[in-house]
Write a protein that holds these residues in place. Structure first.
Motif, PDB file in Angstrom:
ATOM      1  N   ALA A  90       3.786   5.773  -5.440  1.00 36.70           N
ATOM      2  CA  ALA A  90       3.708   5.882  -6.978  1.00 36.70           C
ATOM      3  C   ALA A  90       2.671   6.754  -7.286  1.00 36.70           C
ATOM      4  N   THR A  91       1.674   6.794  -6.819  1.00 36.96           N
ATOM      5  CA  THR A  91       0.669   7.745  -7.559  1.00 36.96           C
ATOM      6  C   THR A  91       0.665   9.151  -7.188  1.00 36.96           C
ATOM      7  N   ILE A  92       1.684   9.391  -6.031  1.00 32.89           N
ATOM      8  CA  ILE A  92       2.036  10.759  -5.814  1.00 32.89           C
ATOM      9  C   ILE A  92       3.304  11.075  -6.755  1.00 32.89           C
ATOM     10  N   ALA A  93       4.155  10.102  -6.890  1.00 36.11           N
ATOM     11  CA  ALA A  93       5.148  10.210  -8.086  1.00 36.11           C
ATOM     12  C   ALA A  93       4.623  10.540  -9.549  1.00 36.11           C
ATOM     13  N   GLU A  94       3.826   9.718  -9.682  1.00 29.88           N
ATOM     14  CA  GLU A  94       3.070   9.908 -11.273  1.00 29.88           C
ATOM     15  C   GLU A  94       2.367  11.155 -11.169  1.00 29.88           C
ATOM     16  N   ALA A  95       1.725  11.609 -10.297  1.00 27.93           N
ATOM     17  CA  ALA A  95       0.958  12.913 -10.372  1.00 27.93           C
ATOM     18  C   ALA A  95       1.885  14.115 -10.659  1.00 27.93           C
ATOM     19  N   GLU A  96       3.326  14.007 -10.099  1.00 26.67           N
ATOM     20  CA  GLU A  96       4.328  15.207 -10.313  1.00 26.67           C
ATOM     21  C   GLU A  96       4.984  14.700 -11.596  1.00 26.67           C
ATOM     22  N   GLY A  97       4.745  13.695 -12.215  1.00 25.05           N
ATOM     23  CA  GLY A  97       5.474  13.575 -13.482  1.00 25.05           C
ATOM     24  C   GLY A  97       6.814  12.778 -13.335  1.00 25.05           C
ATOM     25  N   SER A  98       7.023  12.119 -12.171  1.00 25.02           N
ATOM     26  CA  SER A  98       8.193  11.398 -12.022  1.00 25.02           C
ATOM     27  C   SER A  98       8.047   9.813 -12.241  1.00 25.02           C
ATOM     28  N   GLU A 146       0.846  -1.223  -0.131  1.00 26.33           N
ATOM     29  CA  GLU A 146      -0.003   0.155   0.005  1.00 26.33           C
ATOM     30  C   GLU A 146       0.981   1.085   0.123  1.00 26.33           C
ATOM     31  N   ALA A 147       1.987   1.357   0.839  1.00 25.90           N
ATOM     32  CA  ALA A 147       2.790   2.436   0.867  1.00 25.90           C
ATOM     33  C   ALA A 147       3.410   2.768  -0.609  1.00 25.90           C
ATOM     34  N   ILE A 148       3.790   1.620  -1.180  1.00 22.96           N
ATOM     35  CA  ILE A 148       4.415   1.734  -2.757  1.00 22.96           C
ATOM     36  C   ILE A 148       3.464   2.069  -3.813  1.00 22.96           C
ATOM     37  N   GLN A 149       2.260   1.751  -3.503  1.00 27.18           N
ATOM     38  CA  GLN A 149       1.197   2.162  -4.387  1.00 27.18           C
ATOM     39  C   GLN A 149       0.781   3.583  -4.095  1.00 27.18           C
ATOM     40  N   ARG A 150       0.542   4.176  -3.153  1.00 23.37           N
ATOM     41  CA  ARG A 150       0.227   5.376  -2.907  1.00 23.37           C
ATOM     42  C   ARG A 150       1.445   6.299  -2.996  1.00 23.37           C
ATOM     43  N   LYS A 180      10.160   7.562 -10.696  1.00 22.35           N
ATOM     44  CA  LYS A 180      10.953   7.202  -9.682  1.00 22.35           C
ATOM     45  C   LYS A 180      10.150   7.573  -8.384  1.00 22.35           C
ATOM     46  N   ILE A 181      10.130   6.690  -7.423  1.00 20.00           N
ATOM     47  CA  ILE A 181       9.461   7.131  -6.106  1.00 20.00           C
ATOM     48  C   ILE A 181      10.973   7.472  -5.402  1.00 20.00           C
ATOM     49  N   GLU A 182      10.530   8.796  -4.792  1.00 16.20           N
ATOM     50  CA  GLU A 182      11.596   9.457  -3.811  1.00 16.20           C
ATOM     51  C   GLU A 182      11.086   9.328  -2.550  1.00 16.20           C
ATOM     52  N   ALA A 183      11.984   9.602  -1.692  1.00 12.79           N
ATOM     53  CA  ALA A 183      11.817   9.627  -0.129  1.00 12.79           C
ATOM     54  C   ALA A 183      10.529  10.690   0.051  1.00 12.79           C
ATOM     55  N   THR A 184      10.778  11.837  -0.462  1.00 12.73           N
ATOM     56  CA  THR A 184       9.550  12.919  -0.222  1.00 12.73           C
ATOM     57  C   THR A 184       8.225  12.370  -0.506  1.00 12.73           C
ATOM     58  N   HIS A 185       8.172  11.310  -1.538  1.00 10.47           N
ATOM     59  CA  HIS A 185       6.955  10.743  -1.923  1.00 10.47           C
ATOM     60  C   HIS A 185       6.345   9.941  -0.596  1.00 10.47           C
ATOM     61  N   LEU A 186       7.255   9.054  -0.165  1.00  9.84           N
ATOM     62  CA  LEU A 186       6.668   8.365   0.753  1.00  9.84           C
ATOM     63  C   LEU A 186       6.658   8.980   2.186  1.00  9.84           C
ATOM     64  N   GLU A 187       7.304  10.171   2.377  1.00 12.75           N
ATOM     65  CA  GLU A 187       7.249  11.156   3.640  1.00 12.75           C
ATOM     66  C   GLU A 187       5.669  11.755   3.492  1.00 12.75           C
ATOM     67  N   ARG A 188       5.330  12.078   2.395  1.00  6.74           N
ATOM     68  CA  ARG A 188       4.020  12.667   2.128  1.00  6.74           C
ATOM     69  C   ARG A 188       2.842  11.687   2.473  1.00  6.74           C
ATOM     70  N   ILE A 189       2.967  10.575   2.054  1.00  5.99           N
ATOM     71  CA  ILE A 189       1.932   9.626   2.180  1.00  5.99           C
ATOM     72  C   ILE A 189       2.010   8.919   3.550  1.00  5.99           C
ATOM     73  N   LEU A 190       3.001   8.979   4.401  1.00  5.10           N
ATOM     74  CA  LEU A 190       2.927   8.172   5.600  1.00  5.10           C
ATOM     75  C   LEU A 190       2.061   8.544   6.599  1.00  5.10           C
ATOM     76  N   PRO A 191       1.733   9.738   6.926  1.00  7.30           N
ATOM     77  CA  PRO A 191       0.967  10.109   7.956  1.00  7.30           C
ATOM     78  C   PRO A 191      -0.457   9.524   7.780  1.00  7.30           C
ATOM     79  N   GLN A 192      -1.125   9.553   6.384  1.00  2.14           N
ATOM     80  CA  GLN A 192      -2.475   9.116   6.089  1.00  2.14           C
ATOM     81  C   GLN A 192      -2.271   7.546   6.151  1.00  2.14           C
TER      82      GLN A 192
END
Length: 102
Positions: free
Chosen positions: A75-83, A69-73, A85-97
């Motif tokens: 990846a969705t953020i990364a894709e929305a940003e046009g990236s 689930e963490a990877i999928q979320r 590659k999943i970066e640490a910032t993408h994981l940081e953004r999805i982690l609280p929820q």
């Protein structure tokens, strides 16, 4: 086809390490506190903590679902940003929820 999962022996080893550390901390805290009661003492350290096979299997499945689930979320953020590659910032953004959802 077998799904990817965590090795139960690895999870057991992680649990055992945490239990040993907590036991050592408890013992250290008990030694630093004055003895309030006299009498026979039953130390939690003397009891062996373990997890049965079903508990380990369930823990492995929970970790698999959580990581997937963490990877999928992320990846969705990364894709929305046009990236691509999943970066640490993408994981940081999805982690609280994600933590609230689990």
């Amino acid at each position: 086809m077998e799904e990817n999962t965590f090795d139960p022996d690895l999870i057991r080893a992680i649990f055992r390490l945490v239990w040993e550390r907590r036991g050592a901390e408890r013992e250290k805290n008990q030694l630093s506190e004055p003895e309030a009661e006299a009498g026979p003492s039953t130390s939690k350290r003397s009891r062996l903590t373990s997890a049965n096979a079903n508990a380990l299997k369930l823990s492995c499945e929970l970790l698999r679902v959580f990581v997937t689930e963490a990877i999928q979320r992320a990846a969705t953020i990364a894709e929305a940003e046009g990236s691509v590659k999943i970066e640490a910032t993408h994981l940081e953004r999805i982690l609280p929820q994600l933590l609230l959802d689990f």
